[in-house]
Design an enzyme around this catalytic site. Sequence first.
Site, short mmCIF file in Angstrom:
data_model
loop_
_atom_site.label_atom_id
_atom_site.label_comp_id
_atom_site.label_asym_id
_atom_site.label_seq_id
_atom_site.Cartn_x
_atom_site.Cartn_y
_atom_site.Cartn_z
N GLN A 118 -21.74 -6.10 -57.00
CA GLN A 118 -20.42 -5.52 -57.25
C GLN A 118 -20.15 -5.31 -58.74
O GLN A 118 -19.06 -4.91 -59.12
CB GLN A 118 -19.34 -6.41 -56.65
CG GLN A 118 -19.38 -6.48 -55.13
CD GLN A 118 -18.34 -7.41 -54.55
OE1 GLN A 118 -17.35 -7.73 -55.19
NE2 GLN A 118 -18.56 -7.85 -53.33
N HIS A 145 -17.25 -10.25 -56.67
CA HIS A 145 -15.85 -10.60 -56.94
C HIS A 145 -15.54 -10.77 -58.43
O HIS A 145 -14.95 -11.75 -58.86
CB HIS A 145 -15.48 -11.89 -56.19
CG HIS A 145 -15.47 -11.74 -54.72
ND1 HIS A 145 -14.97 -12.71 -53.87
CD2 HIS A 145 -15.93 -10.76 -53.91
CE1 HIS A 145 -15.11 -12.33 -52.61
NE2 HIS A 145 -15.69 -11.13 -52.62
N GLU A 190 -4.53 -8.68 -48.62
CA GLU A 190 -3.15 -8.98 -49.00
C GLU A 190 -2.59 -8.01 -50.02
O GLU A 190 -3.30 -7.51 -50.89
CB GLU A 190 -3.07 -10.39 -49.61
CG GLU A 190 -3.46 -11.51 -48.69
CD GLU A 190 -3.43 -12.87 -49.37
OE1 GLU A 190 -3.69 -13.87 -48.68
OE2 GLU A 190 -3.14 -12.93 -50.59
N TYR A 207 -1.07 -18.84 -55.06
CA TYR A 207 -1.15 -17.99 -53.87
C TYR A 207 -2.10 -18.54 -52.80
O TYR A 207 -2.30 -17.90 -51.78
CB TYR A 207 -1.48 -16.56 -54.29
CG TYR A 207 -0.28 -15.91 -54.96
CD1 TYR A 207 0.57 -15.08 -54.27
CD2 TYR A 207 0.03 -16.23 -56.28
CE1 TYR A 207 1.70 -14.54 -54.88
CE2 TYR A 207 1.17 -15.70 -56.90
CZ TYR A 207 1.99 -14.86 -56.19
OH TYR A 207 3.11 -14.34 -56.80
N TYR A 226 -16.82 -16.05 -43.84
CA TYR A 226 -17.80 -15.21 -43.16
C TYR A 226 -18.79 -16.01 -42.34
O TYR A 226 -19.42 -15.48 -41.42
CB TYR A 226 -18.54 -14.34 -44.18
CG TYR A 226 -17.74 -13.14 -44.60
CD1 TYR A 226 -17.52 -12.08 -43.73
CD2 TYR A 226 -17.19 -13.06 -45.89
CE1 TYR A 226 -16.78 -10.98 -44.11
CE2 TYR A 226 -16.44 -11.96 -46.28
CZ TYR A 226 -16.25 -10.92 -45.39
OH TYR A 226 -15.50 -9.84 -45.76
#
Length: 382
Positions: A95, A161, A252, A262, A273
């Site tokens: 990513q 991420h 979200e 949060y 997963y």
Amino acid sequence: MSRFLVLAGAGLAAACTAATDPAPANGQTAAAADPGNLPFAVTPVADFDAPWAMTFLPDGRMLVTEKAGQLMLVSADGKSKQVVAGTLPVDSAGQGGLMDVVLHPDFATNRMVYYSFSEAGDGGKGVALARGVMSPDGDSPSLQNVQVIFRASPYVEGDGHYSGRIAFSPDGHLFFTNGERQKFTPAQDKQATLGKVLRLTMDGKPAPGNPLAAQGFNPAIWSYGHRNLLGLAFDASGNLWEQEMGPKGGDEVNLILPGRNYGYPIVSDGDHYDGRDIPDHDTRPEFEKYKVTWNPVISPGGLMVYSGAQFPQWQGDLFIGGLSSEALVRVDVDGANATKGDQWPMGARIREVEQGPDGSIYVLEDGDDGSAGRMLKLTPKT
């Protein structure tokens, strides 16, 4: 009542490896876009190789980042593309890549450009924030005096991420997202910047007065307990909205408040997963709860507040670019509250959404040059 619009799709770059979140395991498939059913006309503008983010220059030209590390200067009509020299090397595995690009609020006078990217360093890899000065018009396009002004901490192994979204607040602060790097627990670590929204000065230093510094947190932290934060934007009232990918379920939209936790990975409306359960948000009311959640997921990406005249019914609305559901999703917002609205199939993964100078809406497909890597312009139907 204002509205969110979410361009929904998968949360991963087209070249993601097994280190990334897998595709939703919920049987969800995207339908091809039917232009007759869309509330806007769609016009292709240009084609790119895995574009990630874009921003408009004052003269209508665009800066577009490509995952592999190229920053492109694009003419207003999309017919001319030039590589902008001077960006720093990126680690584009998984990513990773060249990520967000945003102009300094005073770009017209200082020509300063901020961008985020992933890199290798001590301890592994991480996301960095850099800035440079755009070369004068007429020169070969380049960023000059480029310097890294902030690095996530710690750097860790893995390619997922990173997050790396940038937003400037009305009071002159720089907000920056750091994902939890698929390591879970750093989102709750007081010293790590991973899994956090950060508030910085324009020079990349922790902003004075951040709400958690006196409690022993890293002084840059504004909020914490996040997962993969791929959208960040202020509305006209100064509210900071953020969206993030949940695990297996539980995407979200959050209203970001200073100093709030949060909850991730302690709570989520999704599961790990590997099948392990995560307690739902409602089981732990001490954590700040999302405003909207999706399960099955939509895999949201970039975030934009609309203020143009072409779609007056959407003024003040938020648009989120996303990936796996390949859809345009409308979310109703009433002050600090939000609820789901419509969802329209787009037929391609959408990585980014921005407002054009004329009030049109631009989106970037998440794909390779010649294969769903296009920039599209959305305008009212005539």
